[in-house]
Design a protein around this motif. Structure first.
Motif, mmCIF file in Angstrom:
data_model
loop_
_atom_site.group_PDB
_atom_site.id
_atom_site.type_symbol
_atom_site.label_atom_id
_atom_site.label_comp_id
_atom_site.label_asym_id
_atom_site.label_seq_id
_atom_site.Cartn_x
_atom_site.Cartn_y
_atom_site.Cartn_z
ATOM 1 N N PHE A 198 0.787 -1.226 0.000
ATOM 2 C CA PHE A 198 0.000 0.000 0.000
ATOM 3 C C PHE A 198 0.827 1.288 0.000
ATOM 4 O O PHE A 198 0.662 2.150 -0.857
ATOM 5 N N VAL A 199 1.717 1.451 0.971
ATOM 6 C CA VAL A 199 2.425 2.724 1.117
ATOM 7 C C VAL A 199 3.334 3.002 -0.067
ATOM 8 O O VAL A 199 3.388 4.118 -0.584
ATOM 9 N N ALA A 200 4.052 1.978 -0.544
ATOM 10 C CA ALA A 200 5.006 2.169 -1.639
ATOM 11 C C ALA A 200 4.315 2.382 -2.977
ATOM 12 O O ALA A 200 4.825 3.091 -3.845
ATOM 13 N N THR A 201 3.144 1.786 -3.145
ATOM 14 C CA THR A 201 2.451 1.845 -4.437
ATOM 15 C C THR A 201 1.632 3.119 -4.590
ATOM 16 O O THR A 201 1.567 3.702 -5.691
ATOM 17 N N ASN A 202 1.008 3.564 -3.539
ATOM 18 C CA ASN A 202 0.073 4.690 -3.620
ATOM 19 C C ASN A 202 0.735 5.958 -3.087
ATOM 20 O O ASN A 202 0.571 6.323 -1.922
ATOM 21 N N THR A 203 1.477 6.639 -3.963
ATOM 22 C CA THR A 203 2.298 7.777 -3.549
ATOM 23 C C THR A 203 1.734 9.122 -3.987
ATOM 24 O O THR A 203 2.308 10.159 -3.654
ATOM 25 N N THR A 204 0.634 9.119 -4.736
ATOM 26 C CA THR A 204 0.054 10.378 -5.193
ATOM 27 C C THR A 204 -1.380 10.515 -4.687
ATOM 28 O O THR A 204 -1.996 9.535 -4.263
ATOM 29 N N THR A 205 -1.896 11.728 -4.747
ATOM 30 C CA THR A 205 -3.279 11.971 -4.362
ATOM 31 C C THR A 205 -4.175 11.597 -5.534
ATOM 32 O O THR A 205 -4.152 12.238 -6.582
ATOM 33 N N THR A 206 -4.943 10.509 -5.340
ATOM 34 C CA THR A 206 -5.733 9.953 -6.434
ATOM 35 C C THR A 206 -6.824 9.065 -5.858
ATOM 36 O O THR A 206 -6.912 8.876 -4.646
ATOM 37 N N ALA A 207 -7.658 8.507 -6.726
ATOM 38 C CA ALA A 207 -8.667 7.522 -6.326
ATOM 39 C C ALA A 207 -8.140 6.133 -6.644
ATOM 40 O O ALA A 207 -7.513 5.925 -7.688
ATOM 41 N N ILE A 208 -8.400 5.173 -5.756
ATOM 42 C CA ILE A 208 -7.899 3.820 -5.949
ATOM 43 C C ILE A 208 -8.996 2.798 -5.668
ATOM 44 O O ILE A 208 -9.987 3.096 -5.014
ATOM 45 N N SER A 209 -8.786 1.597 -6.182
ATOM 46 C CA SER A 209 -9.652 0.458 -5.880
ATOM 47 C C SER A 209 -8.824 -0.594 -5.168
ATOM 48 O O SER A 209 -7.605 -0.698 -5.369
ATOM 49 N N ALA A 210 -9.474 -1.379 -4.325
ATOM 50 C CA ALA A 210 -8.781 -2.413 -3.560
ATOM 51 C C ALA A 210 -8.219 -3.485 -4.478
ATOM 52 O O ALA A 210 -8.760 -3.759 -5.559
#
Length: 342
Positions: A198-210
């Motif tokens: 989670f932390v390493a992959t999601n580094t920008t402000t955006t919308a995500i899906s599980a």
């Protein structure tokens, strides 16, 4: 969840801790001082925002008074001797230093605070120098489109700074980091989701899906979760308006059982889960949990029953309508963190 495993000595200590009567409304814990190691349960609440510390080694219960009037999400960092707490009244993270010096009731002041970015914080999870906060405020203002936000903060150079915010496509409550993965409760459902790396992959402000999302059979509405050494605890608040229909599930060998369920499918109860529920449990709205695998102790923050309680179950693997081994009053209990120094 705790960083260090409990050794045999603690199992003996907890045996004394569990001798507190389950029907006592006293908020103290009576136990023998049989081990020198530190064993503590930290609790937040939404009644006054203070931190309650149950010291299982000395038997003392301390109240650390904060400036918050409501708080949800708590973590103790033994490396820095800090409590990190999410304040619902000031919408920020607060870190309190030198916690071990407060052996009795005290008023504490935050040594570090984040900016007031949050709107409705519910839980926090820590991964090294990253602090993740689950916020369940309605992002788009449309109740028909469930969403939430995960705020990712960095802690360095004496500051807590917001790195980025990700928006989820479901409402959030409890979160738990296991390895590099973030597990998140899908609020208002019986579902559990995971975001891998989670932390390493999601580094920008955006919308995500599980990365994956499954249903848990037998649960009405998930809220709290806790993981230790392969076992996952999930709480079920049932009908949020009721203070007597709560439960929690124990899922041993969780990693393989979760992995065996396909995305969008259901983990059945049979051979997979143990459910604890019933009038004897004092469970109504169990909003948070902690778990120690060595002692097999389940700790619950119960928000509604009796006005709020901190419960502990030493015999939870038996399942069913069982009484807690420890039952301490704490108004509007909201979150827990268990720590052992060994």
């Amino acid at each position: 969840m705790k960083k260090n495993a409990i050794q045999l000595g603690l199992a003996i200590t907890i045996g004394s801790f569990l001798m507190v009567s389950c029907d006592s409304d006293d908020d103290t814990v009576e136990m023998d001082q049989q081990d020198e190691q530190q064993v503590q349960l930290f609790a937040s609440n939404n009644s006054n925002g203070n931190v309650t510390v149950y010291d299982m080694t000395s038997g003392e219960v301390s109240t650390l008074t904060t400036t918050s009037t409501a708080a949800e999400g708590i973590y103790y960092d033994d490396d820095t001797d800090e409590i990190i707490q999410a304040s619902r009244s000031s919408n920020q993270l607060n870190a309190f230093a030198d916690v071990s010096t407060f052996l009795v009731d005290a008023t504490i002041t935050a040594s570090i605070s984040s900016s007031a970015d949050l709107e409705s914080p519910r839980d926090i999870a820590v991964d090294d120098d990253y602090i993740v906060v689950a916020d369940n405020a309605d992002v788009d203002g449309n109740a028909d489109t469930p969403d939430g936000r995960l705020f990712i903060y960095t802690r360095s150079n004496g500051e807590i700074s917001l790195r980025n915010v990700v928006t989820t496509d479901f409402a959030l409550w409890g979160i738990e980091i296991v390895g590099d993965d973030l597990y998140a409760v899908v609020d208002k459902t019986n579902e559990l989701a995971v975001y891998t790396d989670f932390v390493a992959t999601n580094t920008t402000t955006t919308a995500i899906s599980a990365s994956k999302r499954i249903a848990i059979e037998g649960i009405v509405r998930t809220h709290g979760l806790a993981y230790d050494n392969g076992t996952m605890i999930l709480t079920d608040v049932g009908d949020a308006a009721s203070d007597s229909d709560g439960a929690f599930h124990i899922i041993s060998d969780f990693d393989s059982k979760f992995g065996a369920v396909a995305n969008g499918e259901t983990m059945v109860v049979a051979n997979n889960q143990i459910r604890v529920a019933g009038a004897s449990t004092f469970l109504g709205n169990p909003v948070a949990a902690e778990y120690d695998a060595d002692s097999k102790m389940v700790f619950i923050a119960e928000a509604a029953n009796g006005g709020g309680r901190v419960l502990a179950f030493s015999n939870a693997n038996a399942g069913g309508d069982i009484a807690p081994s420890v039952n301490n009053s704490l108004a509007s209990a909201s979150s827990l963190y268990f720590y052992s120094s060994k």
